[in-house]
Design an enzyme around this catalytic site. Structure first.
Site, PDB file in Angstrom:
ATOM      1  N   ASP A 211       0.838  -1.195   0.000  1.00 36.65           N
ATOM      2  CA  ASP A 211       0.000   0.000   0.000  1.00 36.65           C
ATOM      3  C   ASP A 211       0.879   1.253   0.000  1.00 36.65           C
ATOM      4  O   ASP A 211       1.867   1.330   0.735  1.00 36.65           O
ATOM      5  CB  ASP A 211      -0.852  -0.034   1.275  1.00 36.65           C
ATOM      6  CG  ASP A 211      -1.914   1.043   1.320  1.00 36.65           C
ATOM      7  OD1 ASP A 211      -2.814   1.008   0.469  1.00 36.65           O
ATOM      8  OD2 ASP A 211      -1.854   1.909   2.212  1.00 36.65           O
ATOM      9  N   GLU A 284       1.613  -0.582  -4.976  1.00 32.77           N
ATOM     10  CA  GLU A 284       0.633   0.455  -5.292  1.00 32.77           C
ATOM     11  C   GLU A 284       1.401   1.767  -5.278  1.00 32.77           C
ATOM     12  O   GLU A 284       1.696   2.315  -4.214  1.00 32.77           O
ATOM     13  CB  GLU A 284      -0.494   0.524  -4.257  1.00 32.77           C
ATOM     14  CG  GLU A 284      -1.553   1.538  -4.685  1.00 32.77           C
ATOM     15  CD  GLU A 284      -2.174   2.362  -3.565  1.00 32.77           C
ATOM     16  OE1 GLU A 284      -3.258   2.927  -3.782  1.00 32.77           O
ATOM     17  OE2 GLU A 284      -1.589   2.468  -2.479  1.00 32.77           O
TER      18      GLU A 284
HETATM   19  C1  GLC Z   1      -4.243   3.131  -0.635  1.00 35.27           C
HETATM   20  C2  GLC Z   1      -5.444   2.233  -0.530  1.00 35.27           C
HETATM   21  C3  GLC Z   1      -6.600   3.063  -0.074  1.00 35.27           C
HETATM   22  C4  GLC Z   1      -6.276   3.613   1.298  1.00 35.27           C
HETATM   23  C5  GLC Z   1      -4.976   4.396   1.260  1.00 35.27           C
HETATM   24  C6  GLC Z   1      -4.454   4.663   2.636  1.00 35.27           C
HETATM   25  O1  GLC Z   1      -4.384   4.101  -1.616  1.00 35.27           O
HETATM   26  O2  GLC Z   1      -5.666   1.583  -1.750  1.00 35.27           O
HETATM   27  O3  GLC Z   1      -7.796   2.329  -0.019  1.00 35.27           O
HETATM   28  O4  GLC Z   1      -7.316   4.450   1.711  1.00 35.27           O
HETATM   29  O5  GLC Z   1      -3.959   3.684   0.606  1.00 35.27           O
HETATM   30  O6  GLC Z   1      -3.956   3.485   3.202  1.00 35.27           O
END
Ligand code: GLC
Length: 536
Positions: A211, A284
């Site tokens: 994440d 991500e």
């Molecule tokens: C990422 C996740 C999202 C979350 C954010 C904070 O973007 O995909 O859902 O709110 O991180 O952890």
């Protein structure tokens, strides 16, 4: 047909050509009837995922959490939230998934903890200047400006990225105030996450979705963001989405994508390499270009990074073509493996993005078919195989922190629980009549898994067929893609024996030569608008 055959037998890591299905646990399947999905629910639906024909599941966070951001606020990385079950349930899920041939990717949240994490509670108690505070990013107001935050950064969820505590110091949170950012320049932080990786690797996790992978390090000075004239300060890379792809310029982002972050992934790469079975990392990382994304997947770093370019592009052959060519060029330059994704738990569902209704659905199927033909791996988001649309969730049922902080609709509409069976909510989401945590539209009676399994023309039948045909070429068609020019409204390419065409225009176009292997809708002598075809 062999489902979920061991891809490793082809001499490649399993993830290179995998189709991975994202599960948002609170909305997938509810085993205990409390209206919130859980691990037992997921385990009970593994046969459905096997029959769909995916290779792996990625499960959004299930750790102990106050659920302020539905689990992306982790209070204990080594335990399961009671809402979702127990560690024994997680072990059971991993075992059963492996039995049916599915890999399991767990979600790791290293940029921030929950404010309920014992480290943050200790930081609050210990006070300014303490080693406990040094695990997070606590700062004072600028000299001579009491009551002013340390810099001009904004939270991705709106509002200041800083919250003041009782003794006057501020802590940084790029997301909700309940999600304090960790200080990755403190070695204790890195060591803790290596332990967490090992904890889940030892339990059998096949990989990690990381994440906010681009966020861990901030520019050390924590200087102000330089904001272009006419724009607001923002931490959200997705704000670039309102700028046409071709006009996007680099923004000043001292909070993202710092060079030091790559040392973390080199270390994690070594940790994973000590385990058997090609364990993997997928980032991500909302970076600014395919080139910056590709830095995360250099050979000694992560296995993959989500490629959000397509998901940010509008319905346009030229934009899609640019996404395909840009992605392939950038990943090839680092000998990486491309990924493709159209929907996830953070964005409007692609049926809705492409216009909604029958047109949106036709386009969504066509884009999906095109994506599934490309080399590399694809990520699907739960419910897209049913053609679900974004739901306009009533304000009283919204709980996304983005909505709570800004009053903008937010992400609840793509998180509505899955309709499995029956004629009325909860549509088999859980046992009994208990209603799910977000109400499902009654019109979903026509879209349940049960209904779609009985209909050969359903979107579910389309996904199953597409994934089955994909298996016949995914490992053998090679990575070379030759773009074809079939006019300005068509995305077209050849990959090995496969020819693919997607008509984004309004008029039918001639179908290239070849036998139709799969089409997203009816195809005759011509390829209708909003339709894609695979030819062999
Ligand atoms: C990422 C996740 C999202 C979350 C954010 C904070 O973007 O995909 O859902 O709110 O991180 O952890």
């Amino acid at each position: 047909m062999v489902l979920n055959d061991p891809i490793g037998a082809h001499g490649q890591e399993w993830w290179r050509h995998a189709v991975t299905y994202q599960i948002y646990p609170r909305s997938f399947a509810d085993g205990d009837g409390d209206g919130v999905g859980d691990l037992a629910g997921i385990t009970s639906r593994l046969p459905y995922l096997r029959d769909l024909g995916v290779d792996a599941v990625w499960i959004s966070p299930f750790y102990t959490s106050p659920q302020k951001d539905h689990g992306y606020d982790v209070a204990d990385y080594r335990d399961i939230d009671p809402l979702f079950g127990t560690l024994a349930d997680a072990d059971e899920l991993l075992e059963r998934a492996h039995e049916v041939g599915l890999k399991v990717i767990v979600d790791l949240v290293p940029n921030h903890t929950s404010d309920a994490h014992e480290w943050f509670q200790a930081a609050l108690a210990a006070g300014p200047g303490s080693p406990e505070r040094d695990r997070y990013l606590f700062r004072d107001s600028p000299a001579g400006a009491p009551g002013t935050p340390p810099n001009n950064w904004r939270s991705v969820f709106g509002g200041d990225a800083w919250t003041q505590v009782e003794d006057g110091q501020w802590y940084l949170h790029l997301f909700d105030a309940s999600q304090p950012d960790l200080n990755w320049r403190n070695p204790e932080v890195g060591d803790m996450f290596v332990d967490v990786l090992r904890f889940w690797l030892d339990r059998g996790a096949d990989g990690f979705r990381v994440d906010v992978a681009h966020g861990l390090f901030k520019e050390e000075s924590l200087r102000d963001q330089v904001v272009a004239a006419g724009r607001q300060p923002s931490s959200d890379a997705r704000d670039a989405a309102d700028v046409p792809m071709v006009e996007r310029t680099e923004r000043d982002e001292p909070m993202w994508d710092q060079p030091e972050v790559h040392d973390v992934y080199r270390r994690w790469h070594e940790v994973l390499a000590k385990y058997d079975g090609d364990r993997m990392l997928v980032a991500e990382a909302w970076t600014q270009s395919p080139e910056s994304m590709a830095r995360y997947i250099r050979e000694d770093e992560m296995s993959q990074a989500f490629n959000f370019a397509w998901l940010l592009a509008s319905w346009s052959a030229s934009e899609f073509t640019e996404v395909v060519t840009g992605t392939l060029a950038a990943t090839e330059a680092v000998h990486g493996s491309p990924t493709w994704v159209l929907s996830n738990h953070d964005v409007d569902r692609h049926v809705t993005r492409y216009g909604g209704g029958p047109v949106g659905l036709a386009r969504a199927r066509a884009a999906t078919l095109t994506m599934l033909a490309l080399p590399g791996s694809a990520y699907l988001y739960q419910g897209e195989e049913l053609g679900l649309e974004q739901v306009d969730v009533a304000p009283e049922h919204r709980s996304d922190p983005f909505w709570l902080r800004t009053g903008h609709v937010g992400r609840d509409g793509c998180r509505v629980p899955i309709p499995w069976s029956g004629e009325a909510p909860p549509f088999g989401f859980g046992p009994g009549d208990g209603q799910p945590w977000i109400p499902q539209p009654t019109a979903w009676a026509a879209l349940t898994v049960e209904k779609q399994e009985a209909d050969p023309d359903s979107t579910l039948a389309f996904y199953r067929a597409a994934l089955a045909v994909r298996r016949t070429f995914a490992h053998t068609a090679g990575d070379a893609v030759e773009m074809l020019d079939l006019g300005p409204d068509v995305v077209a390419f050849r990959r090995g024996p496969l020819t693919v065409a997607l008509n984004c225009g309004t008029e039918p176009v001639a179908v290239p030569d070849g036998d139709v292997l799969m089409a997203s809708g009816p195809v005759g002598a011509t390829l209708p608008a909003d339709t894609a075809v695979w030819l062999g």
